[in-house]
Design a protein around this motif. Structure first.
Motif, PDB file in Angstrom:
ATOM      1  N   ILE A  27       1.930  -3.005 -10.460  1.00 34.67           N
ATOM      2  CA  ILE A  27       1.659  -1.886 -11.371  1.00 34.67           C
ATOM      3  C   ILE A  27       2.837  -0.911 -11.376  1.00 34.67           C
ATOM      4  N   GLU A  28       3.346  -0.592 -10.190  1.00 36.10           N
ATOM      5  CA  GLU A  28       4.455   0.361 -10.082  1.00 36.10           C
ATOM      6  C   GLU A  28       5.692  -0.134 -10.816  1.00 36.10           C
ATOM      7  N   SER A  29       5.896  -1.440 -10.856  1.00 30.75           N
ATOM      8  CA  SER A  29       7.085  -1.998 -11.509  1.00 30.75           C
ATOM      9  C   SER A  29       7.085  -1.778 -13.022  1.00 30.75           C
ATOM     10  N   ARG A  30       5.920  -1.476 -13.600  1.00 30.72           N
ATOM     11  CA  ARG A  30       5.826  -1.292 -15.062  1.00 30.72           C
ATOM     12  C   ARG A  30       6.311   0.083 -15.510  1.00 30.72           C
ATOM     13  N   ASN A  31       6.236   1.059 -14.611  1.00 31.76           N
ATOM     14  CA  ASN A  31       6.587   2.440 -14.995  1.00 31.76           C
ATOM     15  C   ASN A  31       5.797   2.905 -16.212  1.00 31.76           C
ATOM     16  N   TYR A  32       4.482   2.705 -16.150  1.00 33.45           N
ATOM     17  CA  TYR A  32       3.627   3.126 -17.260  1.00 33.45           C
ATOM     18  C   TYR A  32       3.746   4.636 -17.483  1.00 33.45           C
ATOM     19  N   LYS A  33       3.856   5.025 -18.743  1.00 36.28           N
ATOM     20  CA  LYS A  33       3.848   6.446 -19.073  1.00 36.28           C
ATOM     21  C   LYS A  33       2.440   7.007 -18.863  1.00 36.28           C
ATOM     22  N   GLY A  34       2.343   8.148 -18.241  1.00 33.89           N
ATOM     23  CA  GLY A  34       1.052   8.816 -18.065  1.00 33.89           C
ATOM     24  C   GLY A  34       0.267   8.390 -16.847  1.00 33.89           C
ATOM     25  N   LEU A  35       0.717   7.350 -16.139  1.00 28.33           N
ATOM     26  CA  LEU A  35      -0.037   6.859 -14.992  1.00 28.33           C
ATOM     27  C   LEU A  35       0.332   7.631 -13.730  1.00 28.33           C
ATOM     28  N   ARG A  36      -0.691   8.062 -12.995  1.00 32.91           N
ATOM     29  CA  ARG A  36      -0.512   8.588 -11.648  1.00 32.91           C
ATOM     30  C   ARG A  36      -1.221   7.642 -10.696  1.00 32.91           C
ATOM     31  N   LEU A  37      -0.441   6.903  -9.931  1.00 30.69           N
ATOM     32  CA  LEU A  37      -0.963   5.878  -9.031  1.00 30.69           C
ATOM     33  C   LEU A  37      -0.743   6.301  -7.585  1.00 30.69           C
ATOM     34  N   ARG A  38      -1.779   6.109  -6.767  1.00 30.34           N
ATOM     35  CA  ARG A  38      -1.642   6.299  -5.332  1.00 30.34           C
ATOM     36  C   ARG A  38      -2.453   5.219  -4.636  1.00 30.34           C
ATOM     37  N   TRP A  39      -1.918   4.682  -3.557  1.00 35.06           N
ATOM     38  CA  TRP A  39      -2.648   3.649  -2.815  1.00 35.06           C
ATOM     39  C   TRP A  39      -2.488   3.900  -1.326  1.00 35.06           C
ATOM     40  N   PHE A  40      -3.473   3.386  -0.551  1.00 34.20           N
ATOM     41  CA  PHE A  40      -3.516   3.731   0.865  1.00 34.20           C
ATOM     42  C   PHE A  40      -4.187   2.613   1.652  1.00 34.20           C
ATOM     43  N   ILE A  41      -3.667   2.353   2.855  1.00 35.50           N
ATOM     44  CA  ILE A  41      -4.273   1.395   3.784  1.00 35.50           C
ATOM     45  C   ILE A  41      -4.811   2.184   4.978  1.00 35.50           C
ATOM     46  N   PHE A  42      -6.093   2.098   5.231  1.00 38.76           N
ATOM     47  CA  PHE A  42      -6.721   2.854   6.317  1.00 38.76           C
ATOM     48  C   PHE A  42      -6.679   2.064   7.617  1.00 38.76           C
ATOM     49  N   GLU A  43      -6.018   2.611   8.611  1.00 41.00           N
ATOM     50  CA  GLU A  43      -5.903   1.947   9.905  1.00 41.00           C
ATOM     51  C   GLU A  43      -7.279   1.715  10.536  1.00 41.00           C
ATOM     52  N   GLU A  44      -7.434   0.539  11.103  1.00 38.90           N
ATOM     53  CA  GLU A  44      -8.615   0.159  11.887  1.00 38.90           C
ATOM     54  C   GLU A  44      -9.878  -0.055  11.056  1.00 38.90           C
ATOM     55  N   GLU A  45      -9.858   0.270   9.781  1.00 41.70           N
ATOM     56  CA  GLU A  45     -11.101   0.176   9.002  1.00 41.70           C
ATOM     57  C   GLU A  45     -11.340  -1.237   8.494  1.00 41.70           C
ATOM     58  N   THR A  46     -12.631  -1.579   8.351  1.00 40.06           N
ATOM     59  CA  THR A  46     -13.060  -2.882   7.864  1.00 40.06           C
ATOM     60  C   THR A  46     -13.599  -2.750   6.447  1.00 40.06           C
ATOM     61  N   HIS A  47     -13.983  -3.890   5.899  1.00 41.60           N
ATOM     62  CA  HIS A  47     -14.542  -3.883   4.540  1.00 41.60           C
ATOM     63  C   HIS A  47     -15.829  -3.069   4.478  1.00 41.60           C
ATOM     64  N   ASN A  48     -16.575  -3.065   5.579  1.00 46.48           N
ATOM     65  CA  ASN A  48     -17.862  -2.369   5.587  1.00 46.48           C
ATOM     66  C   ASN A  48     -17.760  -0.900   5.973  1.00 46.48           C
ATOM     67  N   SER A  49     -16.660  -0.493   6.568  1.00 48.58           N
ATOM     68  CA  SER A  49     -16.552   0.895   7.030  1.00 48.58           C
ATOM     69  C   SER A  49     -15.665   1.770   6.162  1.00 48.58           C
ATOM     70  N   VAL A  50     -14.924   1.180   5.225  1.00 50.41           N
ATOM     71  CA  VAL A  50     -13.847   1.905   4.553  1.00 50.41           C
ATOM     72  C   VAL A  50     -14.326   2.795   3.407  1.00 50.41           C
ATOM     73  N   PHE A  51     -15.526   2.561   2.869  1.00 54.97           N
ATOM     74  CA  PHE A  51     -15.926   3.275   1.649  1.00 54.97           C
ATOM     75  C   PHE A  51     -15.887   4.795   1.774  1.00 54.97           C
ATOM     76  N   PRO A  52     -16.492   5.410   2.799  1.00 56.97           N
ATOM     77  CA  PRO A  52     -16.468   6.883   2.852  1.00 56.97           C
ATOM     78  C   PRO A  52     -15.054   7.460   2.866  1.00 56.97           C
ATOM     79  N   LEU A  53     -14.144   6.819   3.590  1.00 57.35           N
ATOM     80  CA  LEU A  53     -12.767   7.297   3.646  1.00 57.35           C
ATOM     81  C   LEU A  53     -12.067   7.112   2.306  1.00 57.35           C
ATOM     82  N   GLY A  54     -12.220   5.935   1.725  1.00 56.10           N
ATOM     83  CA  GLY A  54     -11.582   5.675   0.437  1.00 56.10           C
ATOM     84  C   GLY A  54     -12.091   6.603  -0.645  1.00 56.10           C
ATOM     85  N   PHE A  55     -13.401   6.844  -0.633  1.00 58.78           N
ATOM     86  CA  PHE A  55     -13.974   7.743  -1.630  1.00 58.78           C
ATOM     87  C   PHE A  55     -13.455   9.163  -1.451  1.00 58.78           C
ATOM     88  N   THR A  56     -13.475   9.654  -0.222  1.00 55.67           N
ATOM     89  CA  THR A  56     -13.041  11.030   0.033  1.00 55.67           C
ATOM     90  C   THR A  56     -11.584  11.238  -0.352  1.00 55.67           C
TER      91      THR A  56
END
Length: 286
Positions: free
Chosen positions: A248-277
C-alpha cells in the motif's frame, strides 16, 4: 472432643440443608449504561440482525450529531469498545461517538455467521473447515446490506454525521480490507486488526493491485495491526501484514493516512483491545 466435633458436623449439615431450601437471591445484573438493542431484518440477506448500540453520554441532553463507529463480531467487541471509547472521551482525548456493533438473532453460531458474511469469495479450505467454509463468499451481500439497509437505518433513527469508521478483526479485518479497496467511500476510516490476509491465496493483495491500477487517490485513514505471536505452521500473519502495508505504501495514494503496528507478545485472541484502542487514538485523538 469427639462430641464437640460431632456437634459441629451436625450444625454444618443443618446449615447447608437450610441454605438449599432458601430461594436464590435475585440480585440485579450489571448493565451497560446508554445502550440499546435494535432488530433489523435484511430482505437482501434474509437474515435477522441485532444491532448493539451505544449512545454518547450527552446524546439525550444535546441536539448534536455524532460520528459513528461500526463494528463486527458484536458478542466480544461491543462491551470492550464501548468502555474504551467512554473512558477516553470522558477525559476529553477524543470526541463522543455513537457505536453500532452487528450481532445476529437466534441461536449462537459464531463460525457460520462470520464465514458467510465476512468472506468476499467462496473458498472451501482453511478457516473453520469445510463444514463452515461451504457457506463462505457472502461478502458482497453483506456489503450491500450495510450500504443499502444498515447505514440508512442508523441515519433515520439517530443523529449522526457522515463520518463513519469501520472496525473488524480477523475475518472482519479481511472484510474491511476488501471494502477499503472496492468500496472505500462507505467509511472514512478503517481499523483492521489481525486481518485474515491469507484468505483465498492472499486475495487482498490482488484486490489492492487492481484498485491501484485504476486509482491514485484513497482519501481515508487506514490503521492495520497484528499480534507478534500470530505465526504458526500454516500461516504468518505478521509477515502478511508487513507485506500488505508495504504494498500500500508503495502506491503513494493521495489522501491516504496509513499507520500499522505489531504488538509484542500478543496473540490472535488477545490483540483486539490493544489494536482497537491504538486505532481509535490514531483516528480520533484530540
Amino acid at each position: 472432643m469427639r462430641r464437640v466435633g460431632a456437634l459441629l458436623l451436625i450444625k454444618t449439615l443443618c446449615a447447608t440443608l437450610w441454605a438449599q431450601d432458601q430461594p436464590a437471591p435475585n440480585f440485579p445484573p450489571v448493565t451497560l449504561p446508554n445502550t440499546e438493542v435494535r432488530a433489523l431484518h435484511s430482505p437482501a440477506t434474509r437474515i435477522d440482525y441485532q444491532l448493539y448500540i451505544s449512545l454518547p453520554q450527552s446524546y439525550r441532553t444535546s441536539a448534536r450529531s455524532y460520528s459513528v463507529v461500526y463494528m463486527l463480531d458484536a458478542d466480544y467487541s461491543f462491551a470492550l469498545a464501548k468502555n474504551i471509547c467512554d473512558h477516553i472521551a470522558e477525559r476529553n482525548q477524543m470526541p463522543e461517538l455513537l457505536l453500532v456493533a452487528i450481532a445476529y438473532d437466534g441461536p449462537p453460531n459464531y463460525p457460520l455467521h462470520r464465514t458467510r458474511d465476512y468472506t468476499p469469495t467462496k473458498v472451501l479450505a482453511g478457516g473453520y473447515g469445510p463444514e463452515y467454509q461451504k457457506h463462505s463468499g457472502g461478502g458482497e451481500k453483506f456489503r450491500d446490506f450495510m450500504r443499502e439497509e444498515l447505514l440508512p437505518f442508523i441515519a433515520r433513527n439517530f443523529r449522526v454525521t457522515d463520518e463513519r469508521t469501520f472496525v473488524g478483526h480477523s475475518y472482519g479485518g479481511l472484510f474491511g480490507a476488501w471494502l477499503a479497496f472496492t468500496t472505500p467511500e462507505l467509511f472514512a476510516h478503517y481499523i483492521l486488526i489481525s486481518p485474515s490476509l491469507w484468505y483465498d491465496e492472499h486475495l487482498l493483495f490482488r484486490v489492492e493491485k487492481e484498485f491501484a491500477a485504476q486509482h491514485d487517490t484513497l482519501a481515508l485513514k487506514l490503521y492495520l495491526s497484528v499480534g507478534e505471536r500470530e505465526i504458526n505452521a500454516e500461516r504468518n500473519m505478521v509477515a502478511d501484514l508487513q507485506k500488505f502495508a508495504a504494498q500500500i505504501e508503495s502506491r503513494n495514494y493521495k489522501g491516504l493516512r496509513l499507520r500499522w503496528f505489531i504488538f509484542e507478545e500478543e496473540t490472535h485472541n488477545s490483540v483486539f483491545p490493544l489494536g482497537f484502542t491504538k486505532g481509535m487514538r490514531f483516528i480520533y485523538e484530540n
